[in-house]
Design an enzyme around this catalytic site. Structure first.
Site, short mmCIF file in Angstrom:
data_model
loop_
_atom_site.label_atom_id
_atom_site.label_comp_id
_atom_site.label_asym_id
_atom_site.label_seq_id
_atom_site.Cartn_x
_atom_site.Cartn_y
_atom_site.Cartn_z
N TYR A 46 0.85 -1.21 0.00
CA TYR A 46 0.00 0.00 0.00
C TYR A 46 0.87 1.25 0.00
O TYR A 46 1.84 1.32 0.75
CB TYR A 46 -0.89 0.02 1.25
CG TYR A 46 -2.33 -0.29 0.92
CD1 TYR A 46 -3.00 0.42 -0.06
CD2 TYR A 46 -3.02 -1.28 1.62
CE1 TYR A 46 -4.31 0.13 -0.37
CE2 TYR A 46 -4.34 -1.56 1.31
CZ TYR A 46 -4.98 -0.86 0.31
OH TYR A 46 -6.27 -1.13 0.00
N GLU A 48 -0.53 4.86 -0.45
CA GLU A 48 -1.30 6.10 -0.66
C GLU A 48 -0.41 7.34 -0.55
O GLU A 48 0.40 7.43 0.38
CB GLU A 48 -2.42 6.24 0.37
CG GLU A 48 -3.72 5.64 -0.09
CD GLU A 48 -4.00 4.34 0.62
OE1 GLU A 48 -3.02 3.62 0.90
OE2 GLU A 48 -5.18 4.09 0.87
N ASP A 193 -6.49 13.29 -25.47
CA ASP A 193 -6.59 11.90 -25.02
C ASP A 193 -5.94 11.08 -26.13
O ASP A 193 -6.53 10.80 -27.16
CB ASP A 193 -8.06 11.51 -24.84
CG ASP A 193 -8.23 10.03 -24.50
OD1 ASP A 193 -7.24 9.29 -24.63
OD2 ASP A 193 -9.34 9.63 -24.14
N THR A 220 -3.85 5.70 -21.92
CA THR A 220 -3.67 4.38 -21.34
C THR A 220 -2.23 3.96 -21.63
O THR A 220 -1.56 4.55 -22.48
CB THR A 220 -4.63 3.35 -21.96
OG1 THR A 220 -4.61 3.50 -23.37
CG2 THR A 220 -6.05 3.55 -21.45
N LYS A 223 -1.78 0.15 -24.92
CA LYS A 223 -2.10 0.02 -26.35
C LYS A 223 -0.78 0.08 -27.14
O LYS A 223 0.03 -0.83 -27.02
CB LYS A 223 -3.09 1.11 -26.76
CG LYS A 223 -4.44 0.99 -26.02
CD LYS A 223 -5.45 1.99 -26.54
CE LYS A 223 -6.83 1.81 -25.95
NZ LYS A 223 -7.05 2.52 -24.69
N ARG A 229 -1.86 -2.90 -18.42
CA ARG A 229 -3.19 -2.27 -18.42
C ARG A 229 -3.18 -1.17 -17.36
O ARG A 229 -2.90 -1.44 -16.18
CB ARG A 229 -4.20 -3.35 -18.07
CG ARG A 229 -5.60 -3.12 -18.51
CD ARG A 229 -6.27 -4.44 -18.79
NE ARG A 229 -5.88 -4.89 -20.12
CZ ARG A 229 -6.40 -4.41 -21.25
NH1 ARG A 229 -7.35 -3.52 -21.24
NH2 ARG A 229 -5.97 -4.84 -22.42
#
Ligand code: DSN
Length: 425
Positions: A46, A48, A193, A220, A223, A229
């Site tokens: 974790y 954060e 984008d 992203t 691609k 991903r």
């Protein structure tokens, strides 16, 4: 792996990927290095917050891996800042909208059936409920040129606070300079984008929106960029302390975006995915990636020409990037869903897609969308594109002939399995 059920499905999926040809333009094959980072112990942690400013202990390695990903992303795209935490493209876009806009304010984006993406304000999405979307579109369907005059008139009338350049099914390059002129006139933030073309920009074969005054780029990472991903947000401006509130100015966009991603929208970052992003950014900075991108474009040109020769009507009559949209209804007299299923049957995977102002509904649209990034990663070249166009034509002409489809399926399998997956290497 002890879990035999999952192990079996992973093995079957690997076989499917190996024995077929992947034409979905938003998919790709990652390297062994990206897979290793994704499957690493970073998934246990974790974290954060941001490097040097976390809410949990034990961050000596996570801080370094996230900073490495940030620094590599900034260098690849000439950005002042990179937030590498967005879990995927939709939350990345959502974060930018929320960083800059108040509910009810206006975003100008591409007409969805002309190539715009769901997160650019499709009715029913959270963004469309909160913000007001206005749309520009293609002026000439034969060339794909956008209607920049209508875009300018609409911008002057509706005063968008964000002008969004980007798409998920548009095969031509955008004129970023014209976007810049219009955004300057109305004082809008310029956002790209570039999810589909990020790899081609990183590889230096398509223009970088930051060279045309853009303030923010979302993408992203899985691609054309060939990473895990996930997503990231790149921006220009002053990088501040993301734990402190800042005034809403264009200069402060990097900090406004950081604060919106965490704690605004997401909790703990996926550190295994960030480690894999760092690997992909390293790979994209290598000379071999530039060669890969040149080949993606060469293959797309070869495939589009071969398809048109084989009777496929392509929207805009070709492509400038890696992507094509074919009007199946006009070319063959049935819809894109039938084409998708028929081609799947012989091991060619692509997706049904709307064409501009499609008279058919999105679930059974007139077209299909396809592209060359994954084929190129497998090692295919221009001469193989001719074979693929022939297989596609033959399958669609014989869609009810099981014996013929069986024969084509065997040919595709034999051909595809002779090209290794990059994760084999
Ligand atoms: N689903 C992705 C695509 O295929 O374009 C974008 O969200």
């Amino acid at each position: 792996m002890d879990d035999k059920a999952v192990a079996k499905l992973i093995a079957q999926e690997e076989k499917r990927q190996r024995n077929g040809l992947e034409l979905i333009p938003s998919e790709n094959y990652v390297s062994r290095g990206v897979l290793d980072a994704l499957g690493s112990v970073f998934t246990n942690k974790y974290s954060e917050g941001y490097p040097g400013r976390r809410y949990y202990g034990g961050q000596i390695n996570t801080d370094q891996i996230e900073q490495l990903a940030i620094d590599r992303a900034k260098a690849l795209f000439k950005a002042d800042h990179a937030n590498v935490q967005p879990h995927s493209g939709a939350p990345a876009n959502e974060a930018v909208y929320h960083a800059w806009l108040e509910p009810g304010e206006t975003i100008m984006g591409m007409e969805l059936s002309h190539g715009g993406h769901l997160t650019h304000g499709r009715p029913g999405t959270i963004s469309a409920k909160l913000f007001n979307f206005v749309r520009y579109g293609i002026k000439d369907i034969e060339t794909g040129e956008l209607d920049y005059n209508v875009m300018q008139e609409l911008a002057l009338k509706t005063k968008p606070k964000i002008i969004l350049a980007g798409f998920s099914s548009y095969p031509r390059e955008l004129d970023y300079g014209k976007f810049q002129t219009i955004a300057d006139e109305v004082g809008a933030v310029l956002m790209a984008d570039m999810a589909h073309i990020a790899g081609l920009i990183a590889g230096g074969v398509l223009a970088n929106p930051f060279d045309y005054g853009f303030h923010v780029i979302t993408t992203t990472t899985h691609k054309t960029l060939r990473g895990p991903r996930g997503a990231m947000i790149l921006s220009k401006g002053r990088v501040g302390n993301p734990l402190k509130e800042v005034e809403k100015t264009v200069e402060n966009l990097p900090t406004l975006i950081d604060r919106t991603v965490f704690p605004g929208l997401q909790g703990g970052p996926h550190m295994h995915s960030i480690a894999a992003k760092a690997v992909a950014f390293y790979e994209a900075s290598q000379p071999s990636f530039h060669e890969y991108c040149l080949q993606v474009l060469a293959n797309a040109k070869a495939l589009s020409e071969a398809l048109m020769k084989s009777g496929f009507k392509l929207i805009t009559n070709g492509t400038d990037n890696h992507m094509m949209v074919a009007d199946i209804q006009t070319s063959f007299g049935f819809d894109g869903q039938v084409a998708e299923k028929t081609l799947d049957r012989i091991g060619l995977t692509l997706n049904k897609n709307v064409i501009p102002d499609d008279p058919l509904p999105p679930y059974r649209p007139s077209g299909v969308r396809l592209g060359t990034p994954a084929l190129t990663t497998r090692g295919l070249r221009e001469e193989h594109m001719i074979l693929i166009a022939q297989w596609m034509q033959q399958a669609l002409m014989s869609k009810d002939d099981e014996a013929k489809l069986d024969k084509l399926s065997k040919e595709v399998k034999q051909f595809a399995s002779s090209f290794p997956l990059p994760s084999d290497l």
